[in-house]
Design an enzyme around this catalytic site. Structure first.
Site, PDB file in Angstrom:
ATOM      1  N   HIS A  98      30.579  63.550  27.064  1.00  0.00           N
ATOM      2  CA  HIS A  98      31.054  64.260  28.255  1.00  0.00           C
ATOM      3  C   HIS A  98      30.062  65.313  28.735  1.00  0.00           C
ATOM      4  CE1 HIS A  98      34.110  65.769  31.000  1.00  0.00           C
ATOM      5  NE2 HIS A  98      34.037  66.977  30.478  1.00  0.00           N
ATOM      6  N   PHE A  99      29.628  66.174  27.828  1.00  0.00           N
ATOM      7  CA  PHE A  99      28.670  67.226  28.186  1.00  0.00           C
ATOM      8  C   PHE A  99      27.244  66.714  27.952  1.00  0.00           C
ATOM      9  CE2 PHE A  99      32.423  70.022  27.616  1.00  0.00           C
ATOM     10  CZ  PHE A  99      32.368  70.673  28.841  1.00  0.00           C
TER      11      PHE A  99
END
Length: 311
Positions: free
Chosen positions: A278-279
């Protein structure tokens, strides 16, 4: 030895300093990071949940020599003011309004828009309203298509339909340390490459009294975003902003099914699916910085030079 010392000294002198500033918007202190010369093309960086402008710290350092970068914290996040849910309307419409006023307050005329997670519905509201300001889009795990809302979103969709205490209880785990750490570590190749400072920093802000209510309010407000997808897609088709997509393909929250549909509506689009979660900036920050530098040099810097020379 002397040459090495001179080289290090030159690198330190050339390093672009990030400044940490605050501006008052509607009585709120809006914190932002800024680096680079205003004579260079601007990149406006809009963060996701549950983080802040802190997520862009390394990217700002990597690109500040060639670009002007600005990254605000939204109300309720990072170092900006955190009014309670009774004092501030925590909706995506209102956050977009604050960012819009922020853009005016610091006098940004044109910019490339980097959107991630919550930054996408905030940024696309502004882009669709002021398309002439947007020179390019950089999309990192930011959704604008129904295909991108899969299993993770099912309990949140139930909350949109019925804002009951029972449905709210099913979402409260999303603001726990375990969930925050999971957002940073799920889907990454190398856990040892992810600094615990990331989730610890975010959790510090999430644990402030009343912040859990803020996050529930915004999870509910996220339900106002999918009905706007057709408007944002029409913006893509009509104005055709050059778009770079750098997407963590192992993201369970915003899976790559949400990345591919951009190609339906955009002609000048470049898609990179990165082997991370996600990051994506935490593990693929150098690659993303390289993609941005090359893409914006071609689509913004060179176009600006061409336009100027033709006047």
């Amino acid at each position: 030895m002397k040459n090495n010392l001179l080289t290090r000294r030159k690198l330190l002198m050339d390093k672009v300093m990030t400044t940490f500033r605050t501006v008052s918007i509607d009585g709120l202190d809006i914190f932002y990071r800024e680096a680079g010369s205003r004579s260079n093309p601007t990149i406006l960086l809009l963060h996701g949940f549950p983080t802040s402008s802190h997520m862009f710290r390394n990217l700002i350092s990597a690109l500040g020599d060639r670009f002007h970068l600005v990254a605000p914290d939204y109300p309720g996040y990072g170092n900006s003011s955190m009014p309670t849910v009774n004092e501030f309307d925590y909706t995506f419409d209102r956050l977009a309004e604050i960012v819009e006023k922020f853009i005016t307050a610091i006098d940004l005329k044109k910019y490339s828009l980097y959107v991630m997670d919550y930054g996408a519905p905030i940024g696309y509201r502004i882009a669709a309203k002021y398309p002439e300001r947007v020179e390019a889009l950089i999309v990192q795990n930011g959704n604008a298509y129904e295909e991108g809302l899969r299993e993770f979103w099912n309990p949140i969709k139930a909350y949109w339909q019925d804002r009951s205490p029972e449905n709210a209880d099913k979402l409260k785990h999303l603001v726990t340390l375990e969930a925050t750490k999971w957002q940073y570590t799920n889907g990454v190749r190398n856990l040892e490459a992810i600094s615990p400072d990331t989730w610890n920093m975010d959790q510090l802000f999430l644990d402030r009294p009343g912040n859990d209510e803020i996050q529930l309010a915004l999870l509910y407000s996220y339900g106002t975003n999918p009905p706007l997808y057709p408007q944002w897609q029409e913006y893509f088709r009509k104005y055709q902003p050059p778009t770079l997509i750098v997407w963590g393909k192992n993201d369970y929250i915003f899976p790559p099914e949400g990345a591919h549909p951009y190609k339906r509506d955009l002609k000048d689009v470049e898609l990179h699916l990165l082997d991370t979660g996600h990051f994506a900036l935490e593990e693929e920050g150098d690659a993303i910085a390289d993609h941005i530098r090359r893409f914006l040099t071609t689509h913004v810097v060179e176009n600006t030079k061409l336009t100027t020379s033709n006047k």
